[in-house]
Motif scaffolding. Structure first.
Motif, PDB file in Angstrom:
ATOM      1  N   ARG A  33       0.380  -1.437   0.345  1.00  0.00           N
ATOM      2  CA  ARG A  33       0.083  -0.001   0.186  1.00  0.00           C
ATOM      3  C   ARG A  33       0.821   1.175   0.091  1.00  0.00           C
ATOM      4  O   ARG A  33       0.801   2.290  -0.179  1.00  0.00           O
ATOM      5  N   CYS A  34       2.156   1.317   0.860  1.00  0.00           N
ATOM      6  CA  CYS A  34       2.896   2.486   0.641  1.00  0.00           C
ATOM      7  C   CYS A  34       3.122   2.946  -0.069  1.00  0.00           C
ATOM      8  O   CYS A  34       3.876   3.553  -0.586  1.00  0.00           O
ATOM      9  N   LEU A  35       3.822   1.495  -1.240  1.00  0.00           N
ATOM     10  CA  LEU A  35       5.004   1.407  -2.219  1.00  0.00           C
ATOM     11  C   LEU A  35       3.897   2.669  -3.744  1.00  0.00           C
ATOM     12  O   LEU A  35       4.264   2.369  -4.689  1.00  0.00           O
ATOM     13  N   GLN A  36       2.554   2.188  -3.593  1.00  0.00           N
ATOM     14  CA  GLN A  36       1.534   2.195  -4.449  1.00  0.00           C
ATOM     15  C   GLN A  36       1.051   3.726  -4.123  1.00  0.00           C
ATOM     16  O   GLN A  36       0.943   4.551  -4.909  1.00  0.00           O
ATOM     17  N   ALA A  37       1.172   4.362  -2.932  1.00  0.00           N
ATOM     18  CA  ALA A  37       1.202   5.460  -3.012  1.00  0.00           C
ATOM     19  C   ALA A  37       2.409   6.569  -3.557  1.00  0.00           C
ATOM     20  O   ALA A  37       1.804   8.003  -3.934  1.00  0.00           O
ATOM     21  N   SER A  38       3.551   5.839  -3.058  1.00  0.00           N
ATOM     22  CA  SER A  38       4.621   6.544  -3.144  1.00  0.00           C
ATOM     23  C   SER A  38       4.892   6.677  -5.092  1.00  0.00           C
ATOM     24  O   SER A  38       4.949   7.688  -5.357  1.00  0.00           O
ATOM     25  N   TYR A  39       4.193   5.887  -5.643  1.00  0.00           N
ATOM     26  CA  TYR A  39       4.334   5.323  -6.906  1.00  0.00           C
ATOM     27  C   TYR A  39       3.149   6.664  -7.633  1.00  0.00           C
ATOM     28  O   TYR A  39       3.314   7.502  -8.214  1.00  0.00           O
ATOM     29  N   ALA A  40       1.923   6.720  -6.618  1.00  0.00           N
ATOM     30  CA  ALA A  40       0.671   8.257  -7.318  1.00  0.00           C
ATOM     31  C   ALA A  40       1.727   9.656  -7.081  1.00  0.00           C
ATOM     32  O   ALA A  40       1.016  10.395  -7.248  1.00  0.00           O
ATOM     33  N   GLN A  61       9.832  -3.356  15.545  1.00  0.00           N
ATOM     34  CA  GLN A  61       8.788  -2.832  16.402  1.00  0.00           C
ATOM     35  C   GLN A  61       8.418  -1.722  17.533  1.00  0.00           C
ATOM     36  O   GLN A  61       7.633  -1.344  17.195  1.00  0.00           O
ATOM     37  N   SER A  62       9.329  -0.883  17.242  1.00  0.00           N
ATOM     38  CA  SER A  62       9.204   0.382  17.849  1.00  0.00           C
ATOM     39  C   SER A  62       8.977   1.243  16.763  1.00  0.00           C
ATOM     40  O   SER A  62       9.133   2.689  17.628  1.00  0.00           O
ATOM     41  N   LEU A  63       8.905   1.083  16.272  1.00  0.00           N
ATOM     42  CA  LEU A  63       8.244   2.808  15.142  1.00  0.00           C
ATOM     43  C   LEU A  63       7.417   3.335  15.241  1.00  0.00           C
ATOM     44  O   LEU A  63       6.826   4.445  15.157  1.00  0.00           O
ATOM     45  N   GLY A  64       6.022   2.199  15.509  1.00  0.00           N
ATOM     46  CA  GLY A  64       4.814   2.092  16.138  1.00  0.00           C
ATOM     47  C   GLY A  64       3.961   2.638  14.689  1.00  0.00           C
ATOM     48  O   GLY A  64       4.279   2.138  14.412  1.00  0.00           O
ATOM     49  N   SER A  65       2.723   3.101  15.040  1.00  0.00           N
ATOM     50  CA  SER A  65       1.696   3.018  13.694  1.00  0.00           C
ATOM     51  C   SER A  65       0.962   4.697  14.002  1.00  0.00           C
ATOM     52  O   SER A  65       0.962   4.552  15.523  1.00  0.00           O
ATOM     53  N   ALA A  66       0.054   5.290  13.086  1.00  0.00           N
ATOM     54  CA  ALA A  66      -0.262   6.108  13.562  1.00  0.00           C
ATOM     55  C   ALA A  66      -1.995   5.502  13.794  1.00  0.00           C
ATOM     56  O   ALA A  66      -2.399   5.020  13.482  1.00  0.00           O
ATOM     57  N   HIS A  67      -2.211   6.912  14.965  1.00  0.00           N
ATOM     58  CA  HIS A  67      -4.031   6.420  15.322  1.00  0.00           C
ATOM     59  C   HIS A  67      -4.853   7.414  14.568  1.00  0.00           C
ATOM     60  O   HIS A  67      -6.181   7.241  14.953  1.00  0.00           O
ATOM     61  N   ASN A  68      -4.324   8.122  13.419  1.00  0.00           N
ATOM     62  CA  ASN A  68      -5.593   8.946  12.944  1.00  0.00           C
ATOM     63  C   ASN A  68      -4.888   8.720  11.233  1.00  0.00           C
ATOM     64  O   ASN A  68      -4.632   9.612  11.246  1.00  0.00           O
ATOM     65  N   PRO A  69      -5.760   7.945  10.479  1.00  0.00           N
ATOM     66  CA  PRO A  69      -6.218   7.796   8.956  1.00  0.00           C
ATOM     67  C   PRO A  69      -6.077   9.034   8.154  1.00  0.00           C
ATOM     68  O   PRO A  69      -5.341   8.944   7.380  1.00  0.00           O
ATOM     69  N   VAL A  70      -6.773   9.708   9.475  1.00  0.00           N
ATOM     70  CA  VAL A  70      -7.151  11.028   8.000  1.00  0.00           C
ATOM     71  C   VAL A  70      -6.018  12.011   7.967  1.00  0.00           C
ATOM     72  O   VAL A  70      -5.652  12.176   6.600  1.00  0.00           O
ATOM     73  N   SER A  71      -5.027  12.461   9.349  1.00  0.00           N
ATOM     74  CA  SER A  71      -3.663  12.589   8.864  1.00  0.00           C
ATOM     75  C   SER A  71      -2.741  12.260   8.296  1.00  0.00           C
ATOM     76  O   SER A  71      -2.118  13.032   7.296  1.00  0.00           O
ATOM     77  N   ALA A  72      -2.765  10.479   7.795  1.00  0.00           N
ATOM     78  CA  ALA A  72      -2.318   9.965   7.336  1.00  0.00           C
ATOM     79  C   ALA A  72      -2.224  10.199   6.104  1.00  0.00           C
ATOM     80  O   ALA A  72      -1.231  10.638   4.408  1.00  0.00           O
ATOM     81  N   GLU A  73      -3.733  10.457   5.708  1.00  0.00           N
ATOM     82  CA  GLU A  73      -4.356  10.587   4.290  1.00  0.00           C
ATOM     83  C   GLU A  73      -3.799  11.790   4.157  1.00  0.00           C
ATOM     84  O   GLU A  73      -3.120  12.440   2.783  1.00  0.00           O
ATOM     85  N   ARG A  74      -3.701  12.717   4.916  1.00  0.00           N
ATOM     86  CA  ARG A  74      -3.694  14.269   4.155  1.00  0.00           C
ATOM     87  C   ARG A  74      -1.966  14.787   3.744  1.00  0.00           C
ATOM     88  O   ARG A  74      -1.653  15.131   3.403  1.00  0.00           O
ATOM     89  N   ALA A  75      -1.341  13.799   4.701  1.00  0.00           N
ATOM     90  CA  ALA A  75       0.182  13.648   4.458  1.00  0.00           C
ATOM     91  C   ALA A  75       0.593  13.263   3.340  1.00  0.00           C
ATOM     92  O   ALA A  75       1.445  13.568   2.512  1.00  0.00           O
TER      93      ALA A  75
END
Length: 299
Positions: free
Chosen positions: A178-185, A215-229
């Motif tokens: 999913r991240c690679l696809q986002a980078s292609y876009a 395992q320490s990188l964590g993940s975002a709890h706000n998908p809206v923020s990720a999409e904005r980025a």
């Protein structure tokens, strides 16, 4: 630095140290000898280190120089690389009875380090070198260490961003796709929809090991923020892609010969380039674009 990051860096360094096909070293030596004698390091990436027949594909190289002055003899080209790296060139060499072709990108090592940092808006560099690559040449241990650190930063950024984009219940490999696809876009590149999945599958063990090590990188709890980025990255990346295309028209040495090879590879038709074509690669490309579209040389 998180406790588990050094383990990931060692895994990345081991991947970079793996051997590449002999032809990759041959054309890298040609590039250093005839084009970029001030190289600090050379990375090979893409299909040339995976499964491609080298005489039927391009060897993708990144040539990282000690100084900006080592990028090109042309003042204009050096200025263009300072504004928007990398500069892209084309080279050929004979190896084992075949002609090998390379599209090689050139930029200062210091700029490569800066552009692969996690705080850059564009994923142009870190998304490429989060994927497996090979360190074909390093002028000294200092250059080697800087390249490894930069590539590791890119890989860790991919893992971090993939976790931000992950959907509930999705495994690590699916979120990396999913991240690679986002980078292609974020670029003007007509990758097929399945391309990211094929790349991730080809390097499944590598990505899975990195994901399990860190395992320490964590993940975002706000998908809206990720999409904005990623929306900001798409806007910024498209603008940079247009700028790079325009710049390549003036700095892509050997571009006309690359176009001729591209047409021959996809259609079997031989296009003879003369001196005018080589002096005006942009106009040549525009003149040949309809033919390239018909033959499938570009999509």
């Amino acid at each position: 630095m998180q406790r588990d990051v050094p383990d990931a860096m060692r895994r990345i360094a081991a991947e970079l140290a793996k051997p590449a096909p002999a032809g990759v070293y041959a054309i890298a030596a040609k590039v250093i000898r005839d084009h970029v004698p001030g190289a600090a390091a050379i990375l090979a990436y893409g299909s040339c280190i995976r499964d491609a027949s080298l005489d039927e594909s391009l060897v993708d190289l990144y040539v990282l120089t000690h100084r900006l002055e080592d990028v090109s003899r042309s003042t204009v080209s050096r200025f263009a690389c300072r504004l928007l790296p990398p500069n892209v060139y084309y080279a050929e060499c004979s190896h084992a009875g075949n002609v090998l072709r390379s599209k090689y990108s050139v930029m200062p090592l210091s700029d490569f380090v800066a552009w692969t940092a996690s705080n850059t808006l564009s994923p142009y560099f870190w998304a490429r070198f989060a994927q497996p690559s090979r360190l074909i040449f390093a002028a000294d241990d200092g250059a080697r260490r800087r390249v490894i650190a930069a590539v590791a930063e890119g890989a860790l950024t991919l893992l971090r961003e993939s976790r931000r984009l992950a959907r509930p219940g999705e495994d690590a490999l699916a979120s990396i796709v999913r991240c690679l696809q986002a980078s292609y876009a974020t670029e003007l590149r007509a990758e097929r929809a399945a391309r990211a999945g094929l790349i991730a599958e080809a390097s499944r063990d590598y990505f899975s090991e990195l994901a399990s090590l860190v395992q320490s990188l964590g993940s975002a709890h706000n998908p809206v923020s990720a999409e904005r980025a990623w929306w900001r990255r798409r806007v910024n990346g498209k603008l940079l892609s247009v700028a790079r295309l325009i710049k390549a028209g003036f700095t892509f040495e050997g571009g006309a010969d690359y176009l001729a090879w591209k047409i021959r590879r996809h259609s079997g038709e031989i296009v003879v380039m003369n001196g005018w074509h080589r002096r005006h690669p942009v106009l040549t490309g525009l003149m040949l674009l309809p033919k390239m579209l018909r033959k499938g040389a570009v999509r």
